[in-house]
Design a protein around this motif. Structure first.
Motif, PDB file in Angstrom:
ATOM      1  N   ARG A   3       9.902   0.343   7.180  1.00 14.35           N
ATOM      2  CA  ARG A   3       8.521  -0.044   7.448  1.00 14.35           C
ATOM      3  C   ARG A   3       8.475  -0.973   8.654  1.00 14.35           C
ATOM      4  NH1 ARG A   3       5.074  -3.977   3.759  1.00 14.35           N
ATOM      5  NH2 ARG A   3       3.098  -3.744   4.820  1.00 14.35           N
ATOM      6  N   GLN A   4       7.542  -0.727   9.555  1.00 10.24           N
ATOM      7  CA  GLN A   4       7.386  -1.586  10.725  1.00 10.24           C
ATOM      8  C   GLN A   4       6.763  -2.903  10.301  1.00 10.24           C
ATOM      9  OE1 GLN A   4       4.943   1.077  13.120  1.00 10.24           O
ATOM     10  NE2 GLN A   4       6.520   0.974  14.691  1.00 10.24           N
ATOM     11  N   GLN A   5       7.296  -3.994  10.826  1.00  6.20           N
ATOM     12  CA  GLN A   5       6.721  -5.307  10.592  1.00  6.20           C
ATOM     13  C   GLN A   5       6.567  -6.009  11.934  1.00  6.20           C
ATOM     14  OE1 GLN A   5       9.298  -7.283   7.807  1.00  6.20           O
ATOM     15  NE2 GLN A   5       8.352  -6.266   6.070  1.00  6.20           N
ATOM     16  N   ARG A  38      -4.154   1.029  11.985  1.00  9.64           N
ATOM     17  CA  ARG A  38      -3.567  -0.305  11.838  1.00  9.64           C
ATOM     18  C   ARG A  38      -4.123  -1.245  12.898  1.00  9.64           C
ATOM     19  NH1 ARG A  38       2.572  -0.325  11.236  1.00  9.64           N
ATOM     20  NH2 ARG A  38       1.939   0.816   9.385  1.00  9.64           N
TER      21      ARG A  38
END
Length: 82
Positions: A3-5, A38
């Motif tokens: 998951r991108q953070q 997003r």
């Protein structure tokens, strides 16, 4: 797939670019490798919560986060080091 953070700094810069309106959101999304929805969520959170948006992400180092370093270079916030 991990998951991108992203840090609060990165999110604020992406929202700044979104609101500047120099590029269509679809193009900006593709260039930053962030889903379009997003970007809109980050914008809404920043407008709703101001400086309190994106809590708990202040202490991360950009140098340790390769994907964020690349992201910030794409945003032209940080020039590429030679």
């Amino acid at each position: 797939m991990a998951r991108q953070q992203f840090t609060a700094e990165v999110k604020r810069e992406a929202v700044r670019l979104l609101e500047r309106g120099d590029k269509p959101t679809t193009q900006l999304s593709a260039e930053l490798d962030v889903p379009r929805n997003r970007l809109y969520k980050w914008r809404d959170a920043l407008h709703t919560h101001g400086e309190q948006a994106f809590p708990g992400q202040v202490g991360r180092s950009l140098r340790k986060e390769g994907s964020e370093w690349t992201f910030l270079r794409k945003c032209t916030l940080i020039p590429t080091l030679v």
